[in-house]
Design an enzyme around this catalytic site. Structure first.
Site, PDB file in Angstrom:
ATOM      1  N   SER A 249     -36.837  10.164  13.092  1.00  0.00           N
ATOM      2  CA  SER A 249     -38.220  10.627  13.199  1.00  0.00           C
ATOM      3  C   SER A 249     -38.459  11.337  14.527  1.00  0.00           C
ATOM      4  CB  SER A 249     -39.116   9.393  13.112  1.00  0.00           C
ATOM      5  OG  SER A 249     -40.401   9.686  13.581  1.00  0.00           O
TER       6      SER A 249
ATOM      7  N   TYR B 100     -41.650   0.361  15.666  1.00  0.00           N
ATOM      8  CA  TYR B 100     -41.149   1.291  14.646  1.00  0.00           C
ATOM      9  C   TYR B 100     -40.329   2.406  15.316  1.00  0.00           C
ATOM     10  CZ  TYR B 100     -41.145   5.487  11.818  1.00  0.00           C
ATOM     11  OH  TYR B 100     -40.746   6.633  11.186  1.00  0.00           O
TER      12      TYR B 100
ATOM     13  N   LYS C 128     -36.110   3.215  15.219  1.00  0.00           N
ATOM     14  CA  LYS C 128     -35.458   4.489  14.840  1.00  0.00           C
ATOM     15  C   LYS C 128     -34.490   4.927  15.942  1.00  0.00           C
ATOM     16  CE  LYS C 128     -37.154   5.372  10.810  1.00  0.00           C
ATOM     17  NZ  LYS C 128     -36.282   5.374   9.633  1.00  0.00           N
TER      18      LYS C 128
END
Ligand SMILES: O=c1ccn([C@@H]2O[C@H](COP(=O)(O)OP(=O)(O)O[C@H]3O[C@H](CO)[C@@H](O)[C@H](O)[C@H]3O)[C@@H](O)[C@H]2O)c(=O)[nH]1
Length: 513
Positions: free
Chosen positions: A222, A250, A254
């Protein structure tokens, strides 16, 4: 014939195709068959790439002229042979938003696909041994021939046994790893779940790949891994822009998985990792059959705007009006989910046997264009013909003013670039929004929540009227039991044929023919 061009290619019969065009296509088919014969197709790795290219060319003809190619004497023979040469892959999280769109692209390109998904964020199969509704839609989009190449495993990416089962039987050429938890806010409340699924799942997957002797993986990363741009001079973000400084579990998960993958490449020189950093994926498949169906109140802009347009929410809260942007609202690099899906197919090229590039490589997948909140709302109003009331509120914690990428590296190495603009994204999202309101839409477990959040009842007349206006759907398409026929807005036969010819010429150059 001007009228002929108005008929979608898919539904045109042989007799409706101009004789000259028909002759040209037949000749091209003959050439493909000849070229294919020379290759002595087998499951040998070295033949895979050439086989895939021929398959690609054939598919474009089959797809454009299914009614008459189905009757050609050698069609079934070719199909049988091509089954033997297509690549097999495993897609984790393939029933979700980006996963399902990517599965469409893979199947249409002739790949065999095994999806492993625990359906924690999509509707599960309706019966034991069935497939999730999102993948049933995928099968409808690709048609019965390609649909047969899809296998589904209801399984957990953190469970080694489930993974071994998904890898079982045939050797897998590559893995695309979508499975993961993805809500920024939720990740602050349940960090351990995020680390267990995102990191733990990736490690379990890499171990399962090792057991299955599979060395190619595409990872869904991302834009959130980049350090937030402090000034506009820090933009556009390139793959070399600094990462880190992440603000939530989060984003950290990643970034950690990127590091895990890079370490795995150092240890195993055969491993090939394509790390794709998505910017803001939005939109839906042009058929309106698959799209994003968030649970509860959407966190993200496009699904929220779409629900305001259809009347499920009274207005959009615009988070912040005092950013240093031209209209004061936040700017993002929105990318159509179909472009993103095609980016995965392009990334698979790095795994081709004669060009295989080993090691860890990152690519930005975005358009390179920034769009503000107000610009997106305007585009959605135009696509839907609906009012979208907005209310300015405080900035949302953790948001940045701008975020867009330089997508040049993907163009250079993968020959990929986004071709759909913001109005395409809004049009397709709106189309899907209608379908998900229909009884024939995704079966979701948030229907009660939907009812209670309906800000205003929408009458059938209202839906029908909007549908007939500019959504591209006709009023007979919302039948509860029979799913609507697909209406692709494909290019007319002539341009498909020219595209195909160009492809053929470039592949001839590629193979020195
Ligand atoms: O109700 C809303 C929702 C969003 N926004 C604004 O719309 C823009 C886009 O927001 P959103 O759609 O939530 O996307 P991002 O915050 O940019 O985050 C997305 O994009 C990131 C990559 O850049 C991913 O990592 C995240 O998972 C994903 O949610 C931002 O300016 C928001 O402030 C609003 O004004 N109102």
């Amino acid at each position: 014939d001007a009228n002929q061009d108005d008929i979608p290619v898919k539904s045109r019969k042989l007799q409706e195709i101009h004789p000259i065009e028909k002759e040209e296509i037949l000749q091209e088919l003959e050439k493909i068959v000849e070229k294919k014969e020379k290759l002595e197709i087998s499951e040998k790795e070295e033949n895979l790439d050439s086989g895939m290219e021929i398959l690609d060319q054939l598919q474009s003809i089959f797809k454009s002229y299914p009614l008459w190619t189905a009757n050609l004497p050698y069609t079934s023979f070719l199909t049988l042979k091509f089954n033997a040469i297509s690549n097999r892959g495993t897609v984790t999280g393939g029933a979700g938003f980006i996963g399902s769109h990517t599965v469409v692209e893979l199947l249409e390109a002739g790949h065999h696909v095994t999806v492993i998904d625990d359906c924690s964020n999509t509707a599960p199969p309706a019966r034991v041994g069935g497939i999730p509704p999102s993948l049933e839609r995928v099968q409808q989009i690709v048609g019965p021939l390609m649909a047969k190449r899809l296998k589904f495993v209801l399984g957990d990416v953190t469970d080694p046994q489930d993974l071994d089962f998904a890898f079982g039987l045939k050797k897998k050429h590559a893995v695309i790893h979508f499975a993961g938890l993805k809500a920024v806010g939720e990740s602050k409340e349940k960090p351990l779940s995020y680390y267990r699924v995102n990191q733990g799942g990736s490690v379990a997957l890499l171990e399962a790949m090792e057991r299955a002797n599979c060395t190619n993986i595409i990872f869904s990363s991302s834009a959130t891994v980049y350090q937030p741009a402090k000034t506009i001079d820090d933009l556009p973000l390139s793959e070399d822009s600094p990462t880190g400084g992440t603000t939530n579990p989060y984003a950290r998960s990643k970034l950690h998985v990127e590091e895990i993958l890079a370490d795995a490449c150092v240890a195993n020189s055969n491993l090939s990792v394509v790390n794709l950093r998505y910017f803001n994926p939005v939109g839906a498949h042009e058929s309106g059959l698959i799209g994003e169906d968030p649970r509860g109140i959407p966190n993200n802009l496009m699904p929220y705007v779409s629900q305001v347009a259809i009347g499920r929410r009274p207005h959009l809260n615009v988070f912040g009006s005092d950013y240093q942007t031209h209209d004061g609202t936040g700017m993002r690099d929105y990318i159509h989910v179909v472009d993103l899906a095609k980016g995965h197919l392009a990334a698979m090229r790095r795994f081709n046997s004669h060009t295989k590039s080993r090691g860890f490589e990152s690519y930005n997948l975005g358009t390179g264009q920034g769009t503000s909140v107000l610009e997106l709302v305007k585009a959605f109003r135009e696509a839907s013909g609906k009012e979208i009331p907005t209310v300015f509120t405080e900035r949302r914690a953790g948001d940045v003013a701008w975020l867009w990428c330089a997508p040049n590296k993907a163009l250079k190495d993968l020959d990929w670039k986004a071709t759909r603009d913001i109005s395409d994204m809004c049009r397709d999202m709106w189309r899907f929004q209608f379908r998900s309101m229909n009884p024939s839409g995704y079966v979701t477990d948030n229907s009660e929540e939907r009812e209670s959040n309906m800000s205003s009842e929408i009458s059938d007349d209202d839906l029908d009227e909007s549908k007939r206006s500019d959504s591209g759907l006709s009023s007979d398409e919302d039948n509860a039991t029979i799913l609507p026929k697909l209406k692709f807005t494909m290019s007319p036969a002539k341009s498909i044929f020219h595209r195909y010819l160009n492809k053929l010429t470039s592949s001839k150059k590629h193979h020195g023919l």
